[in-house]
Every structure is written in C-alpha cells, then in structure tokens.
Design an enzyme around this catalytic site. Structure first.
Site, mmCIF file in Angstrom:
data_model
loop_
_atom_site.group_PDB
_atom_site.id
_atom_site.type_symbol
_atom_site.label_atom_id
_atom_site.label_comp_id
_atom_site.label_asym_id
_atom_site.label_seq_id
_atom_site.Cartn_x
_atom_site.Cartn_y
_atom_site.Cartn_z
ATOM 1 N N TRP A 147 0.578 -1.287 -0.069
ATOM 2 C CA TRP A 147 0.266 -0.271 -0.564
ATOM 3 C C TRP A 147 1.061 0.938 0.343
ATOM 4 O O TRP A 147 0.395 2.228 -0.092
ATOM 5 C CB TRP A 147 -0.684 0.070 1.283
ATOM 6 C CG TRP A 147 -0.061 0.157 2.747
ATOM 7 C CD1 TRP A 147 0.069 -1.715 2.904
ATOM 8 C CD2 TRP A 147 0.411 0.540 3.110
ATOM 9 N NE1 TRP A 147 1.120 -1.620 4.056
ATOM 10 C CE2 TRP A 147 1.514 -0.060 4.081
ATOM 11 C CE3 TRP A 147 0.886 1.857 3.335
ATOM 12 C CZ2 TRP A 147 2.329 0.469 5.119
ATOM 13 C CZ3 TRP A 147 1.965 2.402 3.861
ATOM 14 C CH2 TRP A 147 2.554 1.472 5.175
ATOM 15 N N ASN A 148 1.967 0.850 0.416
ATOM 16 C CA ASN A 148 2.763 1.924 0.466
ATOM 17 C C ASN A 148 3.130 3.008 -0.612
ATOM 18 O O ASN A 148 2.930 4.218 -0.505
ATOM 19 C CB ASN A 148 4.300 2.259 1.328
ATOM 20 C CG ASN A 148 4.767 1.294 0.138
ATOM 21 O OD1 ASN A 148 4.325 0.137 -0.034
ATOM 22 N ND2 ASN A 148 6.493 1.237 0.505
ATOM 23 N N LYS A 171 -3.939 -8.187 -7.030
ATOM 24 C CA LYS A 171 -4.076 -8.434 -6.247
ATOM 25 C C LYS A 171 -3.596 -7.164 -5.159
ATOM 26 O O LYS A 171 -2.592 -7.358 -4.899
ATOM 27 C CB LYS A 171 -3.618 -9.539 -5.479
ATOM 28 C CG LYS A 171 -3.755 -9.672 -3.593
ATOM 29 C CD LYS A 171 -4.950 -9.377 -2.681
ATOM 30 C CE LYS A 171 -5.795 -9.262 -1.382
ATOM 31 N NZ LYS A 171 -4.879 -8.117 -0.854
ATOM 32 N N PRO A 172 -4.352 -6.262 -5.216
ATOM 33 C CA PRO A 172 -3.299 -4.859 -4.377
ATOM 34 C C PRO A 172 -3.106 -4.894 -2.946
ATOM 35 O O PRO A 172 -4.246 -6.096 -2.440
ATOM 36 C CB PRO A 172 -4.700 -3.806 -4.935
ATOM 37 C CG PRO A 172 -5.794 -4.261 -5.412
ATOM 38 C CD PRO A 172 -5.599 -5.600 -5.458
ATOM 39 N N GLY A 222 6.065 -7.171 -0.559
ATOM 40 C CA GLY A 222 5.953 -6.629 0.611
ATOM 41 C C GLY A 222 6.756 -6.735 1.501
ATOM 42 O O GLY A 222 7.920 -6.379 1.394
ATOM 43 N N SER A 223 6.247 -7.383 2.702
ATOM 44 C CA SER A 223 6.942 -7.182 3.748
ATOM 45 C C SER A 223 7.430 -8.901 3.496
ATOM 46 O O SER A 223 7.508 -9.270 3.020
ATOM 47 C CB SER A 223 6.281 -7.009 4.985
ATOM 48 O OG SER A 223 5.624 -8.562 5.585
ATOM 49 N N GLU A 244 10.120 -8.632 -3.529
ATOM 50 C CA GLU A 244 11.288 -7.205 -3.236
ATOM 51 C C GLU A 244 10.062 -7.067 -2.274
ATOM 52 O O GLU A 244 9.534 -6.765 -2.252
ATOM 53 C CB GLU A 244 10.001 -6.559 -4.928
ATOM 54 C CG GLU A 244 10.375 -6.347 -5.527
ATOM 55 C CD GLU A 244 11.334 -5.769 -6.174
ATOM 56 O OE1 GLU A 244 12.012 -5.026 -5.240
ATOM 57 O OE2 GLU A 244 11.933 -6.387 -6.481
ATOM 58 N N CYS A 278 10.063 1.141 1.507
ATOM 59 C CA CYS A 278 11.070 0.686 1.446
ATOM 60 C C CYS A 278 12.403 0.548 0.949
ATOM 61 O O CYS A 278 13.120 -0.050 2.607
ATOM 62 C CB CYS A 278 10.731 -0.543 0.206
ATOM 63 S SG CYS A 278 11.015 -0.161 -0.818
ATOM 64 N N GLU A 371 13.191 -3.201 10.657
ATOM 65 C CA GLU A 371 12.893 -2.500 9.449
ATOM 66 C C GLU A 371 11.511 -1.216 10.318
ATOM 67 O O GLU A 371 10.982 -2.299 10.748
ATOM 68 C CB GLU A 371 11.969 -2.829 8.202
ATOM 69 C CG GLU A 371 11.165 -1.517 7.377
ATOM 70 C CD GLU A 371 10.326 -2.696 5.874
ATOM 71 O OE1 GLU A 371 9.445 -2.989 6.091
ATOM 72 O OE2 GLU A 371 10.560 -2.016 4.727
HETATM 73 P P1 NDP Z 1 2.566 -6.915 3.653
HETATM 74 O O1 NDP Z 1 3.644 -8.381 3.518
HETATM 75 O O2 NDP Z 1 2.218 -7.157 4.958
HETATM 76 O O3 NDP Z 1 1.639 -6.659 2.636
HETATM 77 C C1 NDP Z 1 1.942 -7.254 1.055
HETATM 78 C C2 NDP Z 1 0.750 -7.991 0.071
HETATM 79 O O4 NDP Z 1 0.774 -9.396 0.754
HETATM 80 C C3 NDP Z 1 -0.045 -6.600 0.411
HETATM 81 O O5 NDP Z 1 -1.313 -7.446 -0.352
HETATM 82 C C4 NDP Z 1 -1.386 -8.285 1.008
HETATM 83 O O6 NDP Z 1 -2.824 -8.198 1.258
HETATM 84 C C5 NDP Z 1 -0.339 -9.907 0.357
HETATM 85 N N1 NDP Z 1 -0.586 -10.524 1.865
HETATM 86 C C6 NDP Z 1 -0.457 -10.570 2.892
HETATM 87 N N2 NDP Z 1 -0.676 -11.607 3.737
HETATM 88 C C7 NDP Z 1 -0.905 -13.007 1.903
HETATM 89 C C8 NDP Z 1 -0.614 -13.948 1.998
HETATM 90 N N3 NDP Z 1 -0.664 -14.997 2.786
HETATM 91 N N4 NDP Z 1 -0.448 -14.540 0.782
HETATM 92 C C9 NDP Z 1 -0.025 -13.809 -0.186
HETATM 93 N N5 NDP Z 1 -0.246 -12.902 -0.167
HETATM 94 C C10 NDP Z 1 -0.288 -11.574 1.650
HETATM 95 O O7 NDP Z 1 3.342 -5.604 3.355
HETATM 96 P P2 NDP Z 1 2.801 -4.368 3.476
HETATM 97 O O8 NDP Z 1 1.504 -3.841 2.040
HETATM 98 O O9 NDP Z 1 2.587 -3.541 4.737
HETATM 99 O O10 NDP Z 1 3.397 -3.051 2.635
HETATM 100 C C11 NDP Z 1 5.231 -3.335 3.446
HETATM 101 C C12 NDP Z 1 5.952 -3.933 3.299
HETATM 102 O O11 NDP Z 1 6.842 -3.224 2.034
HETATM 103 C C13 NDP Z 1 6.976 -3.102 3.796
HETATM 104 O O12 NDP Z 1 8.554 -4.127 4.323
HETATM 105 C C14 NDP Z 1 7.803 -2.566 2.568
HETATM 106 O O13 NDP Z 1 9.224 -2.566 2.712
HETATM 107 C C15 NDP Z 1 7.930 -3.917 1.161
HETATM 108 N N6 NDP Z 1 7.948 -2.404 0.089
HETATM 109 C C16 NDP Z 1 9.307 -3.310 -0.344
HETATM 110 C C17 NDP Z 1 9.558 -2.946 -1.666
HETATM 111 C C18 NDP Z 1 10.396 -3.387 -2.931
HETATM 112 O O14 NDP Z 1 10.850 -2.775 -3.962
HETATM 113 N N7 NDP Z 1 11.696 -3.829 -2.583
HETATM 114 C C19 NDP Z 1 8.808 -1.693 -2.228
HETATM 115 C C20 NDP Z 1 7.332 -1.231 -1.183
HETATM 116 C C21 NDP Z 1 7.231 -1.321 -0.254
HETATM 117 P P3 NDP Z 1 -3.273 -7.530 2.667
HETATM 118 O O15 NDP Z 1 -2.476 -6.114 2.837
HETATM 119 O O16 NDP Z 1 -4.616 -7.824 2.476
HETATM 120 O O17 NDP Z 1 -2.377 -8.159 3.818
#
Ligand code: NDP
Length: 500
Positions: A147-148, A171-172, A222-223, A244, A278, A371
């Site tokens: 979402w960031n 899937k956003p 994501g994380s 990523e 990130c 982080e």
């Molecule tokens: P999350 O890891 O919480 O979520 C990322 C995505 O994964 C969301 O769409 C989330 O859905 C989905 N998700 C959650 N659980 C599952 C699962 N079990 N299986 C599949 N998908 C799942 O990250 P955030 O959205 O909080 O984003 C922040 C993180 O992203 C930070 O750690 C940041 O550093 C990283 N990031 C990395 C970047 C890079 O280029 N390396 C760039 C930007 C961010 P839902 O939201 O519905 O839970």
C-alpha cells in the site's frame, strides 16, 4: 460498495472496508474474493494472454502507451484516491504517478530490444548450427502489491510483465484496493474485450489463493515476513516468485561530503511518506569529523517537518498496527541509552508520528536492525568509512543505500552489499528506468525495472537449426574410435594437455 467491471464478481461471500488513515472514516467497501473467484480470474486471464501475446511487441506497446495516456489524464483523480486510502499528500502521490509512468514508457519501448529473438555465436564443436535465443511470456503473472506506493510499486511488476507479453491478475493491498481497481479500469478502457489486467480484492487469504492458482509467476512486493508465506504457498506448484521485500537502508556521510545536501537527502529519505518507504533512510552513519555539524543541520531541517496538519508534508501512519512497532523501536532504544534529539516516545499521537531522530543507539537495538517504517532516523558517529561500511553491511537486509562523499563515493558504494546505491542523491537508482531494482538477503531476490525487470517475467528459449551435417558425428552411435581421438585432440588444443 465500489463497482468494477474488471474483477470477478463470483463467489464474493464477504466484504471489507477501507478507512482514511487520518480520520478513520470509511472510504470504500470491496469484495473479498475467495479461491474460486481467483481461479476464475486466472482462467480468464489465460485466454486473454494468448490474444495479448499474439499482438506482438508493437501491438502491445500501442496499448501500453494508451494506458499511460489514460493514467496521465486521470492523475488528479488517482492521486486523490491514493491520498484517501493511504494518507500521503496529494503532491507526493502525483510524484509517485510520474515515476511509475516513466517506467511504463521504458518497458513498452524496450521490450522488443531486450526480449526479441537474436542470433548468438555457436562454438567450434557446433559450428554447423545457427543458434537463437528469445524471451517468451510466462502466460499469466500474479502480482501482489503493498500500500505504501500503491501505483509505483505494483506497476514495477505489472508494466514489465505486460510489456513482456503476459496477462496479469493483480491483488492490491487491502489498504489500497481502490487504487488497484482504478489502474485496471484505465487499462480496460484501452482493451475492453480482453481481461488482460484484472484486479482481485481481499485480504491475505486472497493473495494466498493467487499464489496457489497455477499462475506462471508471482511478482510479490511486501514485507519479508509475508514474502516467506508467499514463497511457501508458491512451492506447492513450483511457481517461481519475484521477491521485493523490506529494507533497512542506510545513508553514509563522509568527511568531505556536501553536508547541506546530505542533511536534505536524509530528511527527505527518512521522513517522506512518513517513513513508509522500502528504500527509506532509516540509519545514518556520519564521519566523526563532521558529525556534530551534520547532526545540527539534520535536526534543524527535520524540525521543520510536521505530520498531521492539513497542509503537512507528511501524512499519517497508514496501518494502525505499525504504530506499536514504531513505539517499540523508539522506547527500546531510549531504554538502552539512546537520546532522542528530536521527537521521541511522545512523538506518537493517535495515527500520527512526528519526526524522531535518535543518537547513541546500540547497534543491536531493534531501531537499528529491524524495519521501523516510520518517520524515524538513527544517527551514529563512525571513525572512518571502513567502520561505516562494516556497520551498514551487518544488517540482514540489503535493498538500497545512499552515500554522500566528494572523493570516495564510488569506492564506498562498491563495498556496500545492496541491490542499488545512489551517490550524492537519495533513491535515484530506483527512478532511472533502465536500472534494475531489487535486493539481496532479507530484502528478497529478482529484479523489477530495466532489462532485468523485463526478463523476470519471461522464460529464455534456446533454438538451434543445423545448417549442414557435421563431419564429426558426435551425438550419434556412428561415433567411432577415429572421432573419439579427434575429440580428445580437440580438448588438448582448446583446453589443455592431459596429465601424463
Ligand atoms: P505486507 O507484507 O503486509 O503485504 C504485502 C501484500 O501481500 C499485500 O497485498 C497483502 O495483502 C498480501 N498478503 C498478505 N498476506 C498474504 C499471504 N498469506 N499470501 C499472499 N499475499 C499476502 O506488506 P505491506 O503491504 O505492509 O507493505 C509494506 C512492506 O512492503 C514493507 O516491508 C516494505 O519495505 C515492502 N516494500 C518493498 C518494496 C521493494 O521494492 N522491495 C517496495 C515497497 C514496499 P493484505 O494487504 O490484504 O494483507
């Protein structure tokens, strides 16, 4: 409930609300797509993928250019949706859109050059063959985004996957579904008959279903913790994954650095988007000779930034649960002897965190190793650049980094273990479309952007065509002692003599 034409309506058993993080007001209600709905979307995408692939590079580039124009034309509306759903200022949202469009243009313009069929040299033993390599689409790519940066980050995968000839099911994040749907609807206006880019909405379970749906690849951003769950789910079908993940990037200031520029970059890098980046600067290492002067400039610049007011340059913390992480990092650091030279534990008020600068933080404290994802910076004094590099590289993450130095910037940058480094500027390497973006270690693997980002969503296909029969039948039962002797001689000539 928000209505969309480009995500599957079947099997919606529940919905979820999206809240404005600044006010808590509900700003949208979206379906939770279950496994059946995800599988339906992926099946439709498989059909569309054939049409999209067969358009070829030029045909796809025309659609991608039209999509870019749609996004550019609707940028005000899109920026306001970003602001409403995740809280960043509208002007930052516009900047994010501008950056994403640069990458989209690059992907469309360069896909053929990077991925198209080309002839490669054969070898002495295979001189009778002509050899070609090309990079073919995987079919359907699933993209899971955070979402960031709800436009820039998913488009880092989506633009490149589409340009390479794949259909995409996206899937956003549950915090920014409206942004994802807007992007897909803009695409659909350019190709109304074919579901080349679809959005499925929901929570983690929906993302999990996408991982298990048999797509050709998952592009995950994501994380690191969620990345491990994604990897485990993808293992079921041997689905490859681009990871990523998170970061704990550092900014290094050498003794001869431009301190005003370094302080400006540290403040923007650490505080913009309320630190929810990130590639955010979360740690700063400063040469002892300029530490006091730099710190004074940093604190002065950071104290001019305030979260919470209507015209603030930084917004709220998007995820309520992140507040406890930020609080834990600050309180733990202070309990272990750190000083807050700006902000501190009292900087957290409801959904807003005021800029916080911590000094004298132990290197094994959570504020240095994990982080934080908030507007906080740790600043440490180092005796020289060897110590700075050593401390930066101690971290499990390896996403990016920044170096400020006049003479030795390149040397320092070369010694940092990270996917990208910007010298004398913050984050430039992520904004140049021809450069790859990604991390090492806990920050993940694979690359978005640039030629690597295009190849990421393809498989390499090698083809040979025999031009004339070889005088040496090597791969045939017709190979006799005479041919074996010639091969033996060739090994000596080409690679070295046999041990006697
Ligand atoms: P999350 O890891 O919480 O979520 C990322 C995505 O994964 C969301 O769409 C989330 O859905 C989905 N998700 C959650 N659980 C599952 C699962 N079990 N299986 C599949 N998908 C799942 O990250 P955030 O959205 O909080 O984003 C922040 C993180 O992203 C930070 O750690 C940041 O550093 C990283 N990031 C990395 C970047 C890079 O280029 N390396 C760039 C930007 C961010 P839902 O939201 O519905 O839970």
């Amino acid at each position: 409930m928000s209505v969309s034409t480009n995500h599957p309506a079947q099997s919606v058993v529940s919905t979820f609300d999206v809240h404005d993080p600044a006010t808590g007001a509900v700003v949208g209600t979206y379906p939770v797509h279950d496994r059946h709905a995800v599988d339906t979307a992926v099946a439709a995408a498989h059909e569309a993928a054939t049409w999209w692939r067969d358009l070829g590079f030029a045909g796809r580039a025309r659609h991608l250019d039209a999509w870019r124009a749609e996004i550019a034309a609707g940028r005000d509306e899109l920026a306001h949706i970003i602001h409403r759903e995740m809280g960043k200022p509208v002007s930052d949202a516009k900047l994010e859109i501008a950056m994403a469009l640069e990458h989209l243009r690059w992907a469309a313009r360069n896909a053929e050059k990077v991925l198209g069929r080309r002839t490669v040299p054969s070898s002495l033993l295979t001189v009778n063959h002509v050899a070609t390599v090309e990079y073919l689409p995987l079919g359907v790519v699933g993209v899971i985004g955070p979402w960031n940066y709800p436009v820039f980050t998913p488009l880092g995968s989506i633009s490149f996957a589409l340009a390479a000839g794949n259909a995409v099911v996206f899937k956003p994040s549950e915090y920014t579904p409206g942004v994802g749907l807007w992007l897909a609807e803009a695409f659909t206006r350019t190709a109304p008959a074919e579901p080349v880019l679809q959005v499925i909405t929901g929570l983690g379970e929906t993302g999990n279903a996408l991982c298990r749906s048999g797509v050709g690849k998952i592009g995950f951003t994501g994380s690191t913790a969620t990345g491990k769950l994604v990897l485990a789910a993808c293992a079921e079908n041997l689905t490859p994954v681009l990871m990523e993940c998170g970061g704990k990037d550092a900014l290094i200031v050498d003794a001869d650095a431009d301190l005003d520029a370094a302080a400006d970059a540290a403040v923007w890098g650490g505080l913009s988007n309320a630190g929810q980046t990130c590639l955010a600067v979360e740690r700063v290492y400063v040469h002892a000779d300029v530490y006091d002067e730099f710190l004074a400039k940093l604190v002065a610049a950071a104290s001019r930034i305030q979260a919470g007011a209507a015209d603030s340059k930084i917004g709220p913390i998007t995820m309520p649960k992140q507040l406890s992480v930020i609080r834990r990092h600050i309180e733990d650091a202070v309990a272990r002897g750190a000083r807050a030279v700006l902000g501190g534990p009292e900087a957290i008020d409801r959904q807003f965190v005021q800029p916080t600068i911590l000094v004298d933080v132990p290197e094994d404290a959570a504020a240095v190793t994990e982080e934080t994802f908030g507007p906080t910076l740790t600043v440490a004094k180092v005796r020289d650049m060897d110590e700075a590099v050593e401390l930066v590289n101690r971290c499990a993450y390896g996403l990016g980094g920044t170096v400020f130095a006049r003479r030795n910037g390149r040397d320092i940058a070369d010694r940092i273990r990270a996917g990208g480094i910007s010298i004398n500027a913050f984050v430039a390497h992520a904004t140049i479309p021809a450069l790859p973006l990604g991390g090492v270690g806990a920050s993940g693997f694979g690359r978005v952007h640039g030629p690597d980002g295009l190849k990421e969503f393809t498989y390499a296909k090698a083809t040979t065509r025999q031009l004339f029969p070889s005088p040496l039948p090597l791969t045939s039962f017709r190979r006799d002692h005479r041919v074996d002797a010639i091969v033996d001689q060739l090994i000596s000539v080409l690679h070295g003599r046999k041990r006697q």
